[in-house]
Design a protein around this motif. Structure first.
Motif, short mmCIF file in Angstrom:
data_model
loop_
_atom_site.label_atom_id
_atom_site.label_comp_id
_atom_site.label_asym_id
_atom_site.label_seq_id
_atom_site.Cartn_x
_atom_site.Cartn_y
_atom_site.Cartn_z
N GLN A 197 8.48 -0.98 -1.63
CA GLN A 197 7.66 -0.59 -0.48
C GLN A 197 7.83 0.89 -0.15
O GLN A 197 7.01 1.48 0.55
CB GLN A 197 8.02 -1.43 0.74
CG GLN A 197 7.63 -2.89 0.58
CD GLN A 197 7.77 -3.67 1.87
OE1 GLN A 197 8.24 -3.17 2.87
NE2 GLN A 197 7.34 -4.92 1.84
N TYR A 198 8.90 1.51 -0.66
CA TYR A 198 9.19 2.89 -0.30
C TYR A 198 9.27 3.83 -1.50
O TYR A 198 9.62 4.99 -1.35
CB TYR A 198 10.52 2.95 0.48
CG TYR A 198 10.48 2.15 1.75
CD1 TYR A 198 9.72 2.58 2.83
CD2 TYR A 198 11.18 0.96 1.88
CE1 TYR A 198 9.67 1.85 4.01
CE2 TYR A 198 11.14 0.22 3.06
CZ TYR A 198 10.39 0.68 4.12
OH TYR A 198 10.33 -0.03 5.28
N SER A 199 8.96 3.34 -2.68
CA SER A 199 8.96 4.20 -3.86
C SER A 199 8.01 3.62 -4.89
O SER A 199 7.66 2.44 -4.85
CB SER A 199 10.37 4.30 -4.46
OG SER A 199 10.82 3.04 -4.88
N ASN A 234 1.71 -3.17 -2.28
CA ASN A 234 0.59 -2.35 -2.73
C ASN A 234 0.02 -1.49 -1.59
O ASN A 234 -0.70 -1.98 -0.73
CB ASN A 234 -0.50 -3.24 -3.32
CG ASN A 234 -1.47 -2.47 -4.19
OD1 ASN A 234 -1.92 -1.39 -3.81
ND2 ASN A 234 -1.77 -3.02 -5.35
N GLY A 235 0.35 -0.21 -1.63
CA GLY A 235 -0.13 0.72 -0.61
C GLY A 235 -1.43 1.40 -0.97
O GLY A 235 -1.89 2.29 -0.25
N ARG A 243 2.87 -3.59 4.37
CA ARG A 243 2.79 -2.42 3.49
C ARG A 243 1.40 -2.22 2.91
O ARG A 243 1.03 -1.12 2.49
CB ARG A 243 3.80 -2.57 2.34
CG ARG A 243 3.81 -1.37 1.39
CD ARG A 243 4.35 -0.13 2.10
NE ARG A 243 4.26 1.06 1.30
CZ ARG A 243 3.25 1.93 1.32
NH1 ARG A 243 2.20 1.70 2.10
NH2 ARG A 243 3.27 3.02 0.60
N ILE A 244 0.57 -3.25 2.87
CA ILE A 244 -0.70 -3.21 2.15
C ILE A 244 -1.70 -2.31 2.88
O ILE A 244 -1.97 -2.49 4.07
CB ILE A 244 -1.27 -4.62 1.99
CG1 ILE A 244 -0.33 -5.47 1.12
CG2 ILE A 244 -2.66 -4.58 1.38
CD1 ILE A 244 -0.75 -6.91 0.99
N THR A 303 -1.52 -7.21 7.31
CA THR A 303 -1.51 -5.94 6.60
C THR A 303 -1.77 -4.79 7.56
O THR A 303 -2.31 -4.98 8.65
CB THR A 303 -2.58 -5.92 5.50
OG1 THR A 303 -3.87 -5.99 6.13
CG2 THR A 303 -2.42 -7.09 4.54
N MET A 304 -1.44 -3.56 7.13
CA MET A 304 -1.78 -2.41 7.95
C MET A 304 -3.23 -1.97 7.70
O MET A 304 -3.84 -1.31 8.53
CB MET A 304 -0.81 -1.25 7.72
CG MET A 304 -1.05 -0.43 6.47
SD MET A 304 -0.13 1.13 6.49
CE MET A 304 1.43 0.65 5.80
#
Length: 495
Positions: free
Chosen positions: A228-230, A294-295, A394-395, A419-420
């Protein structure tokens, strides 16, 4: 293509001006006026979630805050509130590149990673001072609920969503604290021990940015949330997990730049082989699609992936438009090129692309031509069994577009957390960046306002992220044991 920069909360800009230096009211008002004009003329999403009176109201508030000279940071926080209020995760407002490192130098950071669990802020690091899992009640006499509210403006999300802000809190808590309240030499923390209700207090020393980053790399939750962060080394994977169930994980859609890119073609070939296998194996009735990390990324990775799950023809967008064909306030643009002639060529190329894709004006909007949003067909090997879609805060962006299409247009059972990225649409695709004349603050946003090709559903709310059919959140005990409760829940549901 106009310059696109990474989000400031991931790569914090260097600081070169004294934090105590104040800018005149006249200069600040001019910058705020330019900022307002740019967003009204160029940002097609300015009224997507807010009415004009609401937008006018926040600008009235902003102008009321600069009746006296202010520091750059204080003005920046005002601009951030407006940026966040609009409601687009592609909004990005950053400090000037040459602003002084002096502000962030030395031992000034909160030392330990934290995480929001069951709406509580807990220590996410094994240490000898404040035990792992301890609930933070206040820091330097600032109560946790106020900290979290003050930090919301630093991480933008779609619409009225706040679940996605937990991603920013998890990754950049120490940076937000320093930005909001200034550099600190020490932190006095009130807290509860895990599963206790006796209030304790401890004062701990601040640390350098290097130690802060190293502690974050060694956080307790790393095994579950590292992706989620890389960026993932393995961006996607497929495996059979039981005689009747397969798992497809797609951690990002940053898989090549376009449909002709070699990396994208390799991904497409990989998907072909996976779904060809599924179409020939009649025993596999269930497919878990995990996009929790998945961002986003680039077209057509999201759309190609959906073609293997689609059961009927579909489009990427139901409708899309921009506000302009000729860039307004071009004198404030940030260019990739530096020479005047090349800047002019860059601007012309950008505008020519807009005129080709958005040629027709209707009621002040330039509408996307259908050739850029064609009716697409399901893949010949599309999966016809039961899909289970795993989602998380995170999506975003292309990740949420994909998840929306799956949620709205298939039989998928959706499991996890909101999701965001929005269900009904977002502003995306094409970023543009401006620089304010006096403060040199940069502001970036995406100019394409799009409605996703999804139906209305009773559990999907305008202005919110994708709402799961089964909300499954990590409990405190799950956090302490690093349990992937959403995957466990899905497997039990299949059984």
């Amino acid at each position: 293509m106009l310059k696109s920069i990474l989000l400031f909360f991931l790569f914090f800009p260097l600081l070169l001006i004294s934090q105590n230096e104040k800018l005149s009211v006249e200069k600040l008002q001019q910058d705020l006026f330019v900022f307002k004009e740019i967003r009204e003329k160029a940002n097609s999403g300015i009224y997507k979630y807010r009415t004009k009176p609401q937008i006018d109201s926040i600008y009235s508030w902003a102008f009321s805050q600069i009746k006296q000279p202010k520091t750059l940071l204080d003005f920046y926080k005002i601009i951030l509130k407006i940026t966040d209020f609009e409601g687009s995760l592609h909004n990005d407002t950053t400090l000037p590149d040459d602003f002084q490192t002096k502000y962030s130098s030395g031992n000034v950071f909160f030392p330990y990673p934290v995480k929001l669990i069951e709406n509580k802020l807990v220590i996410n690091f094994q240490n000898s001072e404040i035990p792992l899992g301890s609930q933070i009640l206040s820091i330097n006499k600032i109560e946790t609920y106020k900290l979290l509210k003050d930090f919301e403006k630093y991480y933008t999300t779609d619409g009225y969503n706040i679940t996605g802000k937990s991603i920013g809190i998890g990754s950049s808590f120490a940076k937000y604290f320093e930005m909001e309240y200034g550099p600190q030499n020490k932190f006095t923390i009130e807290y509860f021990l895990p599963n206790k209700t006796k209030k304790l207090k401890k004062t701990i020393a601040a640390v350098s940015n290097e130690i802060r980053k190293q502690n974050f790399k060694n956080r307790h939750s790393l095994s579950l949330d590292s992706l989620q962060y890389s960026r993932a080394k393995n961006k996607y994977s497929f495996r059979i997990i039981s005689k009747n169930t397969a798992l497809l994980s797609v951690h990002t859609f940053v898989i090549g730049r376009n449909a002709k890119d070699k990396e994208h073609l390799v991904y497409k070939k990989y998907l072909d082989s996976c779904f060809d296998y599924l179409s020939k194996n009649n025993e596999i009735k269930n497919l878990i699609v995990d996009v929790r990390n998945n961002g986003g990324g680039t077209d057509p990775n999201d759309i190609v992936t959906f073609s293997y799950l689609a059961q009927k023809p579909y489009r990427e967008n139901a409708f899309a438009y921009v506000n302009f064909q000729e860039i307004p306030f071009a004198e404030y643009l940030v260019y990739e090129e530096t020479e005047l002639q090349k800047k002019q060529e860059e601007k012309k190329d950008f505008e020519d692309e807009l005129k080709e894709e958005f040629p027709k004006q209707e009621k002040g909007k330039y509408i996307q031509d259908e050739k850029f949003n064609q009716l697409l067909q399901p893949d010949k090997n599309n999966f016809k069994g039961q899909v289970y879609l795993l989602i998380s805060p995170r999506i975003a962006s292309a990740g949420s577009l994909f998840a929306s299409l799956v949620t709205g247009n298939t039989n998928a059972i959706v499991i996890g957390e909101e999701t965001m990225g929005g269900y009904f649409g977002h502003n995306g695709h094409t970023p543009i960046e401006y620089e304010l004349p006096n403060t040199k603050i940069k502001t970036q946003f995406s100019i394409v306002n799009l409605e996703q090709d999804v139906p209305k559903k009773t559990n999907q709310i305008f202005g919110r992220g994708i709402i799961p059919d089964h909300e499954v959140k990590q409990t405190f005990e799950d956090f302490m044991q690093n349990r992937d409760i959403q995957m466990e829940y899905t497997l039990k549901l299949i059984e």
